[in-house]
Design a protein around this motif. Structure first.
Motif, PDB file in Angstrom:
ATOM      1  N   HIS A   1     -24.918   1.960   0.838  1.00 51.04           N
ATOM      2  CA  HIS A   1     -26.342   2.259   0.957  1.00 51.04           C
ATOM      3  C   HIS A   1     -26.771   2.607   2.379  1.00 51.04           C
ATOM      4  N   VAL A   2     -25.997   2.225   3.397  1.00 48.33           N
ATOM      5  CA  VAL A   2     -26.408   2.548   4.770  1.00 48.33           C
ATOM      6  C   VAL A   2     -25.931   3.930   5.207  1.00 48.33           C
ATOM      7  N   ALA A   3     -25.099   4.577   4.389  1.00 48.13           N
ATOM      8  CA  ALA A   3     -24.677   5.941   4.713  1.00 48.13           C
ATOM      9  C   ALA A   3     -25.813   6.912   4.391  1.00 48.13           C
ATOM     10  N   MET A   4     -25.881   7.993   5.145  1.00 44.49           N
ATOM     11  CA  MET A   4     -26.921   8.985   4.905  1.00 44.49           C
ATOM     12  C   MET A   4     -26.722   9.631   3.538  1.00 44.49           C
ATOM     13  N   PRO A   5     -27.788   9.802   2.741  1.00 39.83           N
ATOM     14  CA  PRO A   5     -27.667  10.438   1.424  1.00 39.83           C
ATOM     15  C   PRO A   5     -27.104  11.852   1.537  1.00 39.83           C
TER      16      PRO A   5
ATOM     17  N   VAL B   1     -13.485  15.808   9.105  1.00 36.77           N
ATOM     18  CA  VAL B   1     -13.607  15.475   7.691  1.00 36.77           C
ATOM     19  C   VAL B   1     -14.763  14.499   7.515  1.00 36.77           C
ATOM     20  N   SER B   2     -15.739  14.857   6.682  1.00 39.39           N
ATOM     21  CA  SER B   2     -16.858  13.961   6.394  1.00 39.39           C
ATOM     22  C   SER B   2     -16.351  12.743   5.634  1.00 39.39           C
ATOM     23  N   GLN B   3     -16.783  11.543   6.067  1.00 47.51           N
ATOM     24  CA  GLN B   3     -16.222  10.302   5.511  1.00 47.51           C
ATOM     25  C   GLN B   3     -17.312   9.235   5.406  1.00 47.51           C
ATOM     26  N   PHE B   4     -18.136   9.315   4.341  1.00 46.14           N
ATOM     27  CA  PHE B   4     -19.239   8.362   4.206  1.00 46.14           C
ATOM     28  C   PHE B   4     -18.746   6.935   3.981  1.00 46.14           C
ATOM     29  N   THR B   5     -17.504   6.775   3.527  1.00 43.71           N
ATOM     30  CA  THR B   5     -17.001   5.424   3.272  1.00 43.71           C
ATOM     31  C   THR B   5     -16.781   4.626   4.553  1.00 43.71           C
ATOM     32  N   LEU B   6     -16.900   5.257   5.717  1.00 44.33           N
ATOM     33  CA  LEU B   6     -16.832   4.510   6.974  1.00 44.33           C
ATOM     34  C   LEU B   6     -17.981   3.511   7.081  1.00 44.33           C
ATOM     35  N   TYR B   7     -19.024   3.718   6.279  1.00 46.67           N
ATOM     36  CA  TYR B   7     -20.143   2.792   6.260  1.00 46.67           C
ATOM     37  C   TYR B   7     -20.176   1.964   4.985  1.00 46.67           C
ATOM     38  N   GLY B   8     -19.025   1.786   4.369  1.00 46.19           N
ATOM     39  CA  GLY B   8     -18.940   0.925   3.205  1.00 46.19           C
ATOM     40  C   GLY B   8     -19.064  -0.540   3.590  1.00 46.19           C
ATOM     41  N   ILE B   9     -19.827  -1.281   2.811  1.00 43.15           N
ATOM     42  CA  ILE B   9     -20.004  -2.719   3.003  1.00 43.15           C
ATOM     43  C   ILE B   9     -19.595  -3.407   1.708  1.00 43.15           C
TER      44      ILE B   9
END
Length: 198
Positions: free
Chosen positions: A131-135, A114-122
């Motif tokens: 902003h550090v997650a890939m667009p 499962v794709s989870q961009f919030t793992l790079y939430g600051i």
């Protein structure tokens, strides 16, 4: 006066006869990027897991691994190769009773990605910043390549995934519970021969 470049991620240090002047604004600017420079996976051993989108189950597995995948903006294909989820020995060997002895492939279990961009939430104050997650426009093909790598390394019908960019409801029964975080061992991108901070 001469300048010494420590690495692309550090500020230059300007040395004079009597003092050293550190370019602190430049150092602070890049410090956040030094802290996180790897693809991230949260791996959960599950008795079962599923993904629901718009009231419909789109993927599900029985026993196996649920893997939440976070992609950093600086990740490359080499980072995907370093995620060793399939080789993690998170299961008991039923023949010998030995714990932490077998990986998901040896048990012939399923994998749900499962794709989870919030793992790079600051957190900035109380609000998350990603902003550090890939667009999304570059993260989608990157994520799809990760799914493809898993299927080629294991077997296609054993590897399921969610819907990239969708609002998903992820259900799981964590077995243990066992949850581990795994970051890719990104090789140094420094070409000056000076070790970088990890």
């Amino acid at each position: 006066m001469h300048s010494v470049s420590i690495s692309p991620y550090f500020a230059s240090i300007i040395c004079t006869k009597n003092k050293q002047k550190f370019l602190l604004p430049s150092l602070n600017k890049h410090h956040r990027n030094l802290q996180i420079r790897a693809m991230r996976a949260v791996v959960q051993r599950v008795a079962s897991a599923s993904v629901e989108v718009d009231g419909r189950i789109v993927s599900e597995i029985g026993p196996g691994l649920l893997v939440l995948v976070g992609i950093h903006d600086s990740d490359t294909e080499s980072d995907a190769d370093y995620i060793k989820v399939l080789n993690m020995r998170l299961f008991t060997n039923e023949n010998t009773g030995k714990g932490w002895d077998q990986n998901v492939m040896q048990r012939n279990y399923g994998v749900l990605l499962v794709s989870q961009f919030t793992l790079y939430g600051i957190l900035k104050g109380n609000k998350p910043d990603f902003h550090v997650a890939m667009p999304p426009q570059t993260a989608k093909p990157f994520y799809e390549s990760i799914v493809d790598k898993f299927r080629k390394a294991y077997k296609p019908d054993a590897v399921k995934d969610g819907v990239f960019g969708a609002m998903m409801k992820v259900s799981l029964v964590n077995d243990g519970p066992v949850t581990m975080q795994l970051d890719s061992s990104q090789p140094s991108k420094n070409t000056t021969g000076v070790a970088e901070e990890s």
